[in-house]
Write a protein that holds these residues in place. Sequence first.
Motif, short mmCIF file in Angstrom:
data_model
loop_
_atom_site.label_atom_id
_atom_site.label_comp_id
_atom_site.label_asym_id
_atom_site.label_seq_id
_atom_site.Cartn_x
_atom_site.Cartn_y
_atom_site.Cartn_z
N LYS A 58 0.79 -1.20 0.09
CA LYS A 58 -0.23 -0.04 0.09
C LYS A 58 0.78 1.10 -0.17
CE LYS A 58 -4.21 -2.06 2.32
NZ LYS A 58 -5.21 -1.90 3.19
N LEU A 59 1.93 1.32 0.63
CA LEU A 59 2.71 2.59 0.99
C LEU A 59 4.12 1.87 1.43
CD1 LEU A 59 2.10 5.71 0.50
CD2 LEU A 59 2.14 5.90 2.96
N SER A 60 5.12 2.20 0.47
CA SER A 60 6.27 1.80 0.73
C SER A 60 7.02 2.55 2.31
CB SER A 60 7.24 1.66 -0.20
OG SER A 60 7.69 3.12 -0.60
N GLY A 61 8.09 1.71 2.53
CA GLY A 61 8.92 2.41 3.62
C GLY A 61 9.35 3.82 3.28
N TRP A 62 9.97 3.80 1.87
CA TRP A 62 10.41 5.11 1.41
C TRP A 62 9.55 6.18 1.35
CZ3 TRP A 62 13.37 2.20 -2.87
CH2 TRP A 62 14.78 1.74 -2.46
N ASP A 63 8.29 5.73 0.99
CA ASP A 63 7.02 6.78 0.79
C ASP A 63 6.69 7.14 2.11
OD1 ASP A 63 7.17 6.29 -1.98
OD2 ASP A 63 5.35 4.70 -1.91
N ILE A 64 6.62 6.44 3.20
CA ILE A 64 6.37 6.72 4.61
C ILE A 64 7.49 7.97 4.92
CG2 ILE A 64 5.93 5.99 6.95
CD1 ILE A 64 5.16 3.52 5.86
N CYS A 65 8.67 7.78 4.70
CA CYS A 65 9.65 8.35 5.13
C CYS A 65 9.48 9.94 4.64
CB CYS A 65 10.97 7.87 4.61
SG CYS A 65 12.52 8.39 5.55
N GLN A 66 8.95 9.91 3.30
CA GLN A 66 8.70 11.13 2.60
C GLN A 66 7.34 11.94 3.02
OE1 GLN A 66 9.46 9.62 -1.21
NE2 GLN A 66 10.82 10.95 -1.66
N THR A 67 6.45 11.17 3.60
CA THR A 67 5.24 11.34 3.92
C THR A 67 4.99 12.08 5.15
OG1 THR A 67 4.21 9.82 2.53
CG2 THR A 67 2.65 11.03 4.09
N ILE A 68 5.80 11.70 6.17
CA ILE A 68 5.60 12.23 7.79
C ILE A 68 6.11 13.66 7.61
CG2 ILE A 68 5.73 9.81 8.51
CD1 ILE A 68 8.77 10.30 9.26
N GLN A 69 5.37 14.36 8.60
CA GLN A 69 5.52 15.87 8.64
C GLN A 69 6.41 16.32 9.75
OE1 GLN A 69 4.27 17.79 6.14
NE2 GLN A 69 3.84 15.88 5.28
N ARG A 70 7.34 15.43 10.54
CA ARG A 70 8.10 15.83 11.57
C ARG A 70 9.36 14.96 11.35
NH1 ARG A 70 7.50 12.16 15.95
NH2 ARG A 70 6.40 10.19 15.45
N SER A 71 10.40 15.63 12.24
CA SER A 71 11.75 14.87 12.33
C SER A 71 11.64 13.84 13.22
CB SER A 71 12.67 15.81 12.82
OG SER A 71 14.08 15.33 12.74
N VAL A 72 12.19 12.59 12.71
CA VAL A 72 11.95 11.21 13.67
C VAL A 72 13.00 10.42 13.17
CG1 VAL A 72 10.03 10.27 12.33
CG2 VAL A 72 10.54 9.56 14.78
#
Length: 225
Positions: A58-72
Amino acid sequence: MSIKILVADDEPAICEVVKLYLEKEGFIVYTAEDGDIAIAIETKEQPDLLILDVMLPKLSGWDICQTIQRSVPVIFLTAKSAESDKITGFSLGADDYITKPFSPKELVARIKAVLRRSGLLQQNGVTLDFNELSINPASQGVECNGHSASLSPKEFELLFFLARHPQIAFSREQLLTNVWGYDFDGDDRTVDATIKRLRQKLHNSNYSYIHTVWGIGYKFEVLGK
């Protein structure tokens, strides 16, 4: 404040093993088997570190990394071992990249290293202070209402684990796994007996700390008597 970690992998067995090892270390762990669930958990729970499988459905790890709106901090956990994939991961801001198959103990060590670099792990060595109760993880000392409480190592581990997760109810099985270890041969009565001894040793306080949650188990919460 307890450290929260999200583990996102489409293999349930990997999620379960990683969760067991991390909970044993005292972390709060959330798991997700696809990218949509991972994003939902990340948005709601705001975990302190993400462990992401690159090839999530559904959403790759790379996509998640680019989607989140904060530094973690992010660790990629994946079967993709090509150098170009690692470069892609690090270019997206990954803090580490671990290739399957992996050792759970090595993963835990790398997670701790990332948390130390980000300054998040230092708080776990700090004394926990509550009303009339002080818990020092460095010396394994406990003071209750100005008096030293003599606890066995396992009593201290149980109290410290609960105190690091205030107002969270844990089942007896969860406490056995996190404090005694998932391969422990004892039963639920071991937890009950240890809780009883802890309550007796902390009875001189004007507050109560360990409470029974009927139908579930126990939780730590500071309440006046």
